[in-house]
Each structure stands twice: as C-alpha cells, then as structure tokens.
Design a protein around this motif. Structure first.
Motif, PDB file in Angstrom:
ATOM      1  N   HIS A 123       0.849  -1.190   0.000  1.00  0.00           N
ATOM      2  CA  HIS A 123       0.000   0.000   0.000  1.00  0.00           C
ATOM      3  C   HIS A 123       0.886   1.242   0.000  1.00  0.00           C
ATOM      4  O   HIS A 123       0.614   2.205  -0.711  1.00  0.00           O
ATOM      5  N   GLY A 124       1.926   1.221   0.827  1.00  0.00           N
ATOM      6  CA  GLY A 124       2.883   2.327   0.839  1.00  0.00           C
ATOM      7  C   GLY A 124       2.952   3.063   2.158  1.00  0.00           C
ATOM      8  O   GLY A 124       3.933   3.771   2.423  1.00  0.00           O
ATOM      9  N   ASP A 125       1.950   2.913   3.013  1.00  0.00           N
ATOM     10  CA  ASP A 125       1.982   3.613   4.294  1.00  0.00           C
ATOM     11  C   ASP A 125       3.103   3.050   5.163  1.00  0.00           C
ATOM     12  O   ASP A 125       3.369   1.857   5.181  1.00  0.00           O
ATOM     13  N   GLY A 126       3.795   3.934   5.850  1.00  0.00           N
ATOM     14  CA  GLY A 126       4.889   3.523   6.729  1.00  0.00           C
ATOM     15  C   GLY A 126       6.240   3.421   6.047  1.00  0.00           C
ATOM     16  O   GLY A 126       7.250   3.215   6.720  1.00  0.00           O
ATOM     17  N   LEU A 127       6.286   3.577   4.722  1.00  0.00           N
ATOM     18  CA  LEU A 127       7.562   3.484   4.010  1.00  0.00           C
ATOM     19  C   LEU A 127       8.304   4.813   3.972  1.00  0.00           C
ATOM     20  O   LEU A 127       9.517   4.839   3.765  1.00  0.00           O
ATOM     21  N   ASP A 128       7.577   5.903   4.159  1.00  0.00           N
ATOM     22  CA  ASP A 128       8.185   7.233   4.169  1.00  0.00           C
ATOM     23  C   ASP A 128       8.815   7.478   5.541  1.00  0.00           C
ATOM     24  O   ASP A 128       8.116   7.729   6.523  1.00  0.00           O
ATOM     25  N   ALA A 129      10.127   7.380   5.611  1.00  0.00           N
ATOM     26  CA  ALA A 129      10.829   7.494   6.893  1.00  0.00           C
ATOM     27  C   ALA A 129      10.659   8.866   7.535  1.00  0.00           C
ATOM     28  O   ALA A 129      10.823   9.010   8.753  1.00  0.00           O
ATOM     29  N   SER A 130      10.326   9.877   6.746  1.00  0.00           N
ATOM     30  CA  SER A 130      10.163  11.224   7.290  1.00  0.00           C
ATOM     31  C   SER A 130       8.806  11.422   7.969  1.00  0.00           C
ATOM     32  O   SER A 130       8.604  12.393   8.697  1.00  0.00           O
ATOM     33  N   ASP A 131       7.874  10.513   7.720  1.00  0.00           N
ATOM     34  CA  ASP A 131       6.535  10.635   8.289  1.00  0.00           C
ATOM     35  C   ASP A 131       6.507   9.974   9.667  1.00  0.00           C
ATOM     36  O   ASP A 131       5.829   8.967   9.887  1.00  0.00           O
ATOM     37  N   LYS A 132       7.241  10.549  10.581  1.00  0.00           N
ATOM     38  CA  LYS A 132       7.420   9.928  11.901  1.00  0.00           C
ATOM     39  C   LYS A 132       6.116   9.872  12.690  1.00  0.00           C
ATOM     40  O   LYS A 132       5.880   8.955  13.475  1.00  0.00           O
ATOM     41  N   GLY A 133       5.260  10.876  12.489  1.00  0.00           N
ATOM     42  CA  GLY A 133       3.986  10.894  13.203  1.00  0.00           C
ATOM     43  C   GLY A 133       3.131   9.700  12.846  1.00  0.00           C
ATOM     44  O   GLY A 133       2.587   9.017  13.729  1.00  0.00           O
ATOM     45  N   TYR A 134       3.023   9.412  11.529  1.00  0.00           N
ATOM     46  CA  TYR A 134       2.216   8.275  11.128  1.00  0.00           C
ATOM     47  C   TYR A 134       2.861   6.953  11.537  1.00  0.00           C
ATOM     48  O   TYR A 134       2.171   6.018  11.952  1.00  0.00           O
ATOM     49  N   ILE A 135       4.186   6.869  11.430  1.00  0.00           N
ATOM     50  CA  ILE A 135       4.874   5.634  11.819  1.00  0.00           C
ATOM     51  C   ILE A 135       4.601   5.320  13.285  1.00  0.00           C
ATOM     52  O   ILE A 135       4.363   4.163  13.662  1.00  0.00           O
ATOM     53  N   PHE A 136       4.580   6.371  14.115  1.00  0.00           N
ATOM     54  CA  PHE A 136       4.262   6.179  15.527  1.00  0.00           C
ATOM     55  C   PHE A 136       2.817   5.719  15.693  1.00  0.00           C
ATOM     56  O   PHE A 136       2.526   4.786  16.461  1.00  0.00           O
ATOM     57  N   LEU A 137       1.896   6.363  14.957  1.00  0.00           N
ATOM     58  CA  LEU A 137       0.490   5.976  15.031  1.00  0.00           C
ATOM     59  C   LEU A 137       0.282   4.530  14.572  1.00  0.00           C
ATOM     60  O   LEU A 137      -0.500   3.786  15.170  1.00  0.00           O
ATOM     61  N   LYS A 138       0.988   4.135  13.525  1.00  0.00           N
ATOM     62  CA  LYS A 138       0.820   2.778  13.014  1.00  0.00           C
ATOM     63  C   LYS A 138       1.256   1.745  14.050  1.00  0.00           C
ATOM     64  O   LYS A 138       0.641   0.676  14.173  1.00  0.00           O
ATOM     65  N   LYS A 139       2.293   2.066  14.800  1.00  0.00           N
ATOM     66  CA  LYS A 139       2.730   1.148  15.853  1.00  0.00           C
ATOM     67  C   LYS A 139       1.635   0.979  16.904  1.00  0.00           C
ATOM     68  O   LYS A 139       1.436  -0.106  17.443  1.00  0.00           O
ATOM     69  N   ILE A 140       0.926   2.088  17.184  1.00  0.00           N
ATOM     70  CA  ILE A 140      -0.183   2.007  18.141  1.00  0.00           C
ATOM     71  C   ILE A 140      -1.327   1.188  17.557  1.00  0.00           C
ATOM     72  O   ILE A 140      -1.880   0.289  18.209  1.00  0.00           O
ATOM     73  N   PHE A 141      -1.688   1.480  16.296  1.00  0.00           N
ATOM     74  CA  PHE A 141      -2.816   0.808  15.666  1.00  0.00           C
ATOM     75  C   PHE A 141      -2.592  -0.692  15.506  1.00  0.00           C
ATOM     76  O   PHE A 141      -3.547  -1.473  15.501  1.00  0.00           O
ATOM     77  N   THR A 142      -1.332  -1.095  15.330  1.00  0.00           N
ATOM     78  CA  THR A 142      -1.036  -2.513  15.114  1.00  0.00           C
ATOM     79  C   THR A 142      -0.605  -3.230  16.393  1.00  0.00           C
ATOM     80  O   THR A 142      -0.322  -4.424  16.365  1.00  0.00           O
ATOM     81  N   ASN A 143      -0.581  -2.502  17.499  1.00  0.00           N
ATOM     82  CA  ASN A 143      -0.201  -3.105  18.771  1.00  0.00           C
ATOM     83  C   ASN A 143      -1.291  -4.070  19.236  1.00  0.00           C
ATOM     84  O   ASN A 143      -2.467  -3.719  19.277  1.00  0.00           O
ATOM     85  N   ASN A 144      -0.904  -5.279  19.601  1.00  0.00           N
ATOM     86  CA  ASN A 144      -1.884  -6.300  19.977  1.00  0.00           C
ATOM     87  C   ASN A 144      -2.709  -5.890  21.190  1.00  0.00           C
ATOM     88  O   ASN A 144      -3.917  -6.169  21.257  1.00  0.00           O
ATOM     89  N   SER A 145      -2.073  -5.237  22.152  1.00  0.00           N
ATOM     90  CA  SER A 145      -2.802  -4.810  23.351  1.00  0.00           C
ATOM     91  C   SER A 145      -3.835  -3.742  23.006  1.00  0.00           C
ATOM     92  O   SER A 145      -4.972  -3.768  23.505  1.00  0.00           O
ATOM     93  N   MET A 146      -3.460  -2.802  22.141  1.00  0.00           N
ATOM     94  CA  MET A 146      -4.390  -1.759  21.741  1.00  0.00           C
ATOM     95  C   MET A 146      -5.542  -2.343  20.921  1.00  0.00           C
ATOM     96  O   MET A 146      -6.701  -1.925  21.063  1.00  0.00           O
ATOM     97  N   ARG A 147      -5.243  -3.314  20.095  1.00  0.00           N
ATOM     98  CA  ARG A 147      -6.311  -3.958  19.340  1.00  0.00           C
ATOM     99  C   ARG A 147      -7.275  -4.677  20.271  1.00  0.00           C
ATOM    100  O   ARG A 147      -8.495  -4.637  20.080  1.00  0.00           O
ATOM    101  N   TRP A 148      -6.731  -5.334  21.282  1.00  0.00           N
ATOM    102  CA  TRP A 148      -7.583  -6.045  22.248  1.00  0.00           C
ATOM    103  C   TRP A 148      -8.482  -5.063  22.977  1.00  0.00           C
ATOM    104  O   TRP A 148      -9.681  -5.313  23.151  1.00  0.00           O
ATOM    105  N   LEU A 149      -7.929  -3.926  23.381  1.00  0.00           N
ATOM    106  CA  LEU A 149      -8.723  -2.915  24.079  1.00  0.00           C
ATOM    107  C   LEU A 149      -9.807  -2.355  23.166  1.00  0.00           C
ATOM    108  O   LEU A 149     -10.958  -2.160  23.588  1.00  0.00           O
ATOM    109  N   PHE A 150      -9.453  -2.086  21.913  1.00  0.00           N
ATOM    110  CA  PHE A 150     -10.437  -1.540  20.978  1.00  0.00           C
ATOM    111  C   PHE A 150     -11.576  -2.530  20.758  1.00  0.00           C
ATOM    112  O   PHE A 150     -12.746  -2.141  20.648  1.00  0.00           O
ATOM    113  N   SER A 151     -11.242  -3.810  20.702  1.00  0.00           N
ATOM    114  CA  SER A 151     -12.265  -4.825  20.459  1.00  0.00           C
ATOM    115  C   SER A 151     -13.213  -4.994  21.640  1.00  0.00           C
ATOM    116  O   SER A 151     -14.272  -5.612  21.508  1.00  0.00           O
ATOM    117  N   ARG A 152     -12.857  -4.434  22.786  1.00  0.00           N
ATOM    118  CA  ARG A 152     -13.754  -4.476  23.948  1.00  0.00           C
ATOM    119  C   ARG A 152     -14.873  -3.439  23.829  1.00  0.00           C
ATOM    120  O   ARG A 152     -15.869  -3.506  24.546  1.00  0.00           O
TER     121      ARG A 152
END
Length: 253
Positions: A123-152
């Motif tokens: 897709h291309g998201d996360g490949l731009d090394a300068s987009d540090k804000g999104y890279i940080f957000l993606k780590k949150i969105f893909t975190n297993n604990s955060m996914r578990w909390l969201f699914s609650r």
C-alpha cells in the motif's frame, strides 16, 4: 500467462468513507469495473484502503459491501488469485475476508514475480521514513494490546469513533491540487534505496492518491495507482507492459 489475460492493480477506493457523499455510486462503479475485467483477469491486486474503515470483531464485521465481496468471491471460486494488501484505513483485516471470499491477505510488502518481472507491492503507508507521526500511530494501531482494548468497545461506538477520525482525514480536504513531485516523496526515496540491493522492475503502490508511472532508471518504474475518489484509476500488466488507466474517463462521482 495465457494470451489476452492480464494482471490488474487497484488502490484507495475508500468504500463507505463518511467524508464522501457518493459512496453508493462509487461502489456500483467499482462493481461494474470488476464485472468488466472478469473476461481477461488472471490475477487481481487490491493495494490497500479498499475500505475506508474495516475492523473485525470475532463475531461482527462491517455491514455493507456485499456487491463487492460477492464479486471477489466469484473470482476466487473460478481459481483467479485475488490479493488484498492492508492499508492505513483497513489494516484491521484478519481472517474473515480470506475465509469468506478466498482472497489472500497481505499485511506487509511483497516482492512478487510476474511473467519474469519483479514487482514490489505494498500500500505504501509507513515506508516514508520522514513521516514519523504516522509511523508512531501505526505502531499504536497494530499493537496487539491496543487492538484487544479496541475490540472491547461496543461495535456501534467503535465504528462511530473510527468514522469521526476518517471524516477528518485528508479525504475531506482538497489536496489534489497540490503539486506532486515524485523524487521528493519519501516512498520514492524508499524505493531508490531498496533497489540498491534488491533489483525490482516495478514498484506498485497506492496511499498517495496520485497517478504516477515514472522511470527510476532503465530497468525500474515507480508506480502510484491514484484512487477511486477523483481519478477512478487502475493499473494493468499484460506480461510485457504496465499501463495506468482510468475507468469510464471523467466518471461522475
């Protein structure tokens, strides 16, 4: 690949986007496109953000999109491989689409051989090394604990939050008029570094909502697939040449 058969690539359809008021029309147009390629498609690549938001609970999936899911299932039932690359809007795809429609889900980039040509597909998201804000957000969105909390959260509330976030995204802003310079794009820079050690014929991605087919050198092309919000564009490879096309040029949104 048999004569007349083709490989198709499409990205950034954003089905169900709350920021847009033409979702039914775009879905019908996408369904029509799937019907038309049925006669010569040998493999289909859905390159991310096909859905504007997708989240699977164990027993609940987003409502709607039955026209599209049925057509994808029809392709896989006929033995045609359909690949789904998760994007930044539909990264929470788990096993439902694979089990119900037979598509192959990819959560990371893939280097794939097609008719002797090497394709870098993402897709291309996360490949731009300068987009540090999104890279940080993606780590949150893909975190297993955060996914578990969201699914609650109750699905009604969870989808309300997600759609509010999506409605404030760039889909609701007119950034299409801004000048795009491929060489300055962090995704292009990623590709330039990648081919120093990994030869590739085509980089094919979405994410930017730009339509680009640029030669990086004599061997390699950098391709962005546009979107189905303004451009109604897609890519097609016939075994020898890669082209970017628009469906029903000037399609009304």
């Amino acid at each position: 690949m048999a004569e007349k058969q083709k490989i198709y690539f499409i990205s950034d359809i954003h089905l169900g986007a709350p920021a847009l008021n033409n979702n039914r029309e775009r879905e019908l147009l996408f369904a029509s496109w799937l019907d038309e390629i049925e006669t010569d498609v040998s493999e289909l690549f859905l390159m991310g953000d096909i859905f504007d938001f997708w989240y699977e609970y164990k027993k609940v999936v987003p409502r709607g999109f039955t026209r599209i899911l049925g057509r994808l299932a029809n392709l896989t039932d006929r033995g045609i491989p359909v690949h789904f690359f998760t994007g930044n809007h539909d990264m929470w795809v788990y096993d439902y689409l694979a089990e119900e429609t037979g598509i192959q889900v990819h959560h990371n980039y893939m280097v794939h051989d097609i008719c002797g040509k090497k394709f870098f597909l993402a897709h291309g998201d996360g490949l731009d090394a300068s987009d540090k804000g999104y890279i940080f957000l993606k780590k949150i969105f893909t975190n297993n604990s955060m996914r578990w909390l969201f699914s609650r959260l109750h699905p009604n509330f969870a989808f309300y939050i997600a759609h509010k976030w999506s409605a404030s995204s760039r889909l609701s802003k007119s950034d299409y008029e801004q000048e795009y310079v491929a060489d300055k794009d962090g995704m292009y820079k990623f590709a330039a570094e990648f081919i120093k050690t990994n030869p590739v014929d085509y980089f094919v991605m979405g994410h930017r909502h730009q339509l680009v087919n640029k030669k990086m050198n004599e061997k390699t092309s950098f391709v962005l697939l546009g979107d189905w919000i303004k451009m109604f564009s897609y890519g097609v490879f016939d075994g020898n040449n890669f082209e970017l096309k628009t469906y029903k040029d000037k399609a009304k949104a």
